[in-house]
Design a protein around this motif. Structure first.
Motif, short mmCIF file in Angstrom:
data_model
loop_
_atom_site.label_atom_id
_atom_site.label_comp_id
_atom_site.label_asym_id
_atom_site.label_seq_id
_atom_site.Cartn_x
_atom_site.Cartn_y
_atom_site.Cartn_z
N LEU A 198 14.59 -61.99 -4.17
CA LEU A 198 13.78 -60.81 -3.87
C LEU A 198 14.53 -59.55 -4.28
O LEU A 198 15.77 -59.54 -4.31
N SER A 199 13.79 -58.49 -4.57
CA SER A 199 14.40 -57.21 -4.90
C SER A 199 13.53 -56.08 -4.37
O SER A 199 12.34 -56.27 -4.09
N ALA A 200 14.14 -54.91 -4.20
CA ALA A 200 13.41 -53.73 -3.74
C ALA A 200 14.04 -52.50 -4.38
O ALA A 200 15.25 -52.46 -4.64
N SER A 201 13.22 -51.49 -4.66
CA SER A 201 13.72 -50.26 -5.25
C SER A 201 12.93 -49.07 -4.73
O SER A 201 11.75 -49.19 -4.38
N ILE A 202 13.60 -47.93 -4.65
CA ILE A 202 12.96 -46.68 -4.29
C ILE A 202 13.46 -45.59 -5.22
O ILE A 202 14.56 -45.70 -5.79
N SER A 203 12.67 -44.53 -5.40
CA SER A 203 13.09 -43.46 -6.30
C SER A 203 12.44 -42.14 -5.89
O SER A 203 11.36 -42.12 -5.29
N TYR A 204 13.13 -41.07 -6.21
CA TYR A 204 12.57 -39.73 -6.11
C TYR A 204 12.98 -38.96 -7.36
O TYR A 204 14.16 -38.94 -7.72
N ASP A 205 12.01 -38.34 -8.01
CA ASP A 205 12.26 -37.58 -9.22
C ASP A 205 11.73 -36.16 -9.05
O ASP A 205 10.65 -35.96 -8.49
N ARG A 206 12.48 -35.20 -9.55
CA ARG A 206 12.06 -33.80 -9.55
C ARG A 206 11.95 -33.34 -11.01
O ARG A 206 12.95 -33.27 -11.73
N LEU A 207 10.72 -33.10 -11.45
CA LEU A 207 10.45 -32.69 -12.83
C LEU A 207 10.21 -31.19 -12.86
O LEU A 207 9.30 -30.68 -12.17
N GLU A 208 11.03 -30.46 -13.62
CA GLU A 208 10.94 -29.00 -13.67
C GLU A 208 10.48 -28.56 -15.05
O GLU A 208 10.99 -29.04 -16.07
N TYR A 209 9.52 -27.61 -15.08
CA TYR A 209 8.92 -27.14 -16.33
C TYR A 209 9.10 -25.62 -16.42
O TYR A 209 8.68 -24.88 -15.52
N ASP A 210 9.70 -25.18 -17.51
CA ASP A 210 9.95 -23.76 -17.72
C ASP A 210 9.13 -23.31 -18.93
O ASP A 210 9.40 -23.72 -20.06
N TRP A 211 8.14 -22.45 -18.69
CA TRP A 211 7.23 -21.99 -19.74
C TRP A 211 7.64 -20.61 -20.23
O TRP A 211 8.08 -19.77 -19.46
N SER A 212 7.45 -20.37 -21.51
CA SER A 212 7.70 -19.05 -22.09
C SER A 212 6.69 -18.81 -23.19
O SER A 212 6.07 -19.75 -23.71
N GLY A 213 6.50 -17.53 -23.56
CA GLY A 213 5.55 -17.20 -24.62
C GLY A 213 4.44 -16.30 -24.10
O GLY A 213 4.38 -15.95 -22.92
N ARG A 214 3.53 -15.96 -25.00
CA ARG A 214 2.51 -14.98 -24.67
C ARG A 214 1.30 -15.56 -23.95
O ARG A 214 0.51 -14.85 -23.36
N GLY A 215 1.12 -16.88 -24.02
CA GLY A 215 -0.07 -17.50 -23.44
C GLY A 215 -0.01 -17.55 -21.93
O GLY A 215 1.04 -17.73 -21.34
N ALA A 216 -1.15 -17.40 -21.27
CA ALA A 216 -1.23 -17.50 -19.82
C ALA A 216 -1.83 -18.82 -19.39
O ALA A 216 -1.84 -19.15 -18.21
N SER A 217 -2.39 -19.56 -20.32
CA SER A 217 -2.97 -20.86 -20.01
C SER A 217 -2.84 -21.77 -21.21
O SER A 217 -2.52 -21.32 -22.31
N LEU A 218 -3.09 -23.05 -21.03
CA LEU A 218 -3.00 -24.00 -22.12
C LEU A 218 -4.19 -24.93 -22.07
O LEU A 218 -5.03 -24.85 -21.17
N LEU A 219 -4.28 -25.83 -23.05
CA LEU A 219 -5.38 -26.79 -23.14
C LEU A 219 -6.72 -26.05 -23.14
O LEU A 219 -7.58 -26.27 -22.28
N ASP A 220 -6.86 -25.13 -24.10
CA ASP A 220 -8.08 -24.35 -24.29
C ASP A 220 -8.44 -23.53 -23.05
O ASP A 220 -9.62 -23.32 -22.73
N GLY A 221 -7.41 -23.08 -22.33
CA GLY A 221 -7.66 -22.25 -21.16
C GLY A 221 -8.09 -22.99 -19.91
O GLY A 221 -8.48 -22.37 -18.91
N ASN A 222 -8.00 -24.32 -19.93
CA ASN A 222 -8.47 -25.12 -18.79
C ASN A 222 -7.42 -25.31 -17.70
O ASN A 222 -7.74 -25.83 -16.62
N LEU A 223 -6.18 -24.92 -17.98
CA LEU A 223 -5.12 -25.19 -17.02
C LEU A 223 -4.04 -24.12 -17.12
O LEU A 223 -3.61 -23.76 -18.22
N ALA A 224 -3.61 -23.62 -15.97
CA ALA A 224 -2.50 -22.67 -15.94
C ALA A 224 -1.18 -23.45 -15.93
O ALA A 224 -1.11 -24.55 -15.38
N PRO A 225 -0.12 -22.91 -16.54
CA PRO A 225 1.17 -23.60 -16.54
C PRO A 225 1.67 -23.84 -15.11
O PRO A 225 1.42 -23.05 -14.21
N TRP A 226 2.37 -24.95 -14.90
CA TRP A 226 2.93 -25.31 -13.60
C TRP A 226 4.45 -25.29 -13.73
O TRP A 226 5.02 -25.29 -14.82
#
Length: 309
Positions: free
Chosen positions: A86-114
């Motif tokens: 038998l085996s067992a595993s656990i995990s925690y991940d922290r994904l960080e996103y740093d946006w730059s540039g002139r745009g305020a949204s992406l994907l044709d304006g359907n989503l704001a950067p996170w």
């Protein structure tokens, strides 16, 4: 809607409880058979260079993305007898996103950067060895992956990974595996090659990753340079999928990665690895409304440490 404090506390309590349970189980098993039930702790840091989102000749979004990720994990295994383990595993991940540039949204304006994503995972596994030739494995998995402003209760993914491997004379193993994943708003089936092949005394072909929500296991060709130093080169497809709006609206970053690796076995229980990677053929896709944009190729650096008790 902001993540519920109660939901976050439930997830954190689950994670901490599993950590304690895994540690206690491993310590108890080590009293009778230390080599059969190791507890392994790992931490990794991945930094991906800045990449433009979208192609300039087909409507550049004006945004650039730089990513950093922390990965924390614990796993343990226990042999019940000569056939079952038998085996067992656990995990925690922290994904960080740093946006730059002139745009305020992406994907044709359907989503704001996170700016960040939290990802929790737990897995169990059972292995069956009916004889000296065959090894079968089954591993159900559960994951929560959600961006800021969304509820963790809507970010559940689950699935199962199964594989069968044949052991040749000399100990080399080769087989096939498949991962069936209900990944928030999409069901995926990922076949992969399972291999652990010692080509020469120093040269080996094996899977560098575990198959699961992040993609198939990939392949790595490694060379044991010295007793405590090995190097490798490999490739795999990587997928990051997480909730960006409640009601199962997800975003997926899908790309290939090629890498070179240097590993140092500092002591018997402690190992360090350093990676130089190259992400390519990347694509960002929003599930609703269905929208896609390309992601520029970029370099990446990663470091990991693993301690086995």
């Amino acid at each position: 809607m902001k993540p519920s404090l109660v939901s976050r506390n439930k997830i954190n309590a689950l994670f901490l409880g599993l950590t304690c349970l895994t540690a206690v189980s491993a310590q108890a098993a080590q009293g009778g058979a230390r080599q059969q039930s190791p507890l392994t702790l790992s931490v990794s840091r991945i930094g991906v260079g800045e990449a433009d989102v979208g192609e300039a000749d087909v409507g550049d979004s004006g945004l650039a993305l730089q990513r950093d990720t922390w990965l924390f994990g614990a796993k343990t295994s226990y042999a019940l007898n000569r056939q079952w383990s038998l085996s067992a595993s656990i995990s925690y991940d922290r994904l960080e996103y740093d946006w730059s540039g002139r745009g305020a949204s992406l994907l044709d304006g359907n989503l704001a950067p996170w700016s960040n994503v939290d990802r929790y995972g737990v897995g169990l596994g059972v292995s069956f060895r009916p004889n000296n030739r065959w090894l079968f494995m089954l591993a159900p998995k559960l994951q929560y992956a959600y961006g800021e402003g969304t509820s963790s209760s809507n970010a559940q993914s689950y699935g199962v990974v199964a594989s069968g491997m044949y052991r040749f004379n000399g100990g080399n193993m080769l087989g096939l595996g498949v991962a069936y994943l209900n990944d928030i708003s999409e069901v995926r089936t990922l076949p992969y090659l399972a291999v652990n092949w010692q080509i020469t005394d120093k040269l080996k072909l094996a899977n560098p990753f575990s198959a699961g929500f992040s993609g198939p296991a990939g392949l790595e060709l490694s060379y044991q340079w010295y007793e405590s130093l090995d190097v490798g080169v490999g490739s795999s497809k990587r997928t990051q999928r997480f909730l960006v709006e409640d009601e199962d609206v997800t975003l997926e970053i899908d790309e290939w990665v090629g890498f070179v690796r240097a590993g140092w076995q500092a002591t018997e229980p402690l190992k360090f690895d350093a990676y130089l990677g190259y992400f390519f053929s990347g694509e960002i896709e929003l599930s609703s409304p269905k929208t896609q944009e390309s992601l520029e190729n970029q370099l990446a650096l990663a470091f990991s440490a693993q301690y086995r008790f």
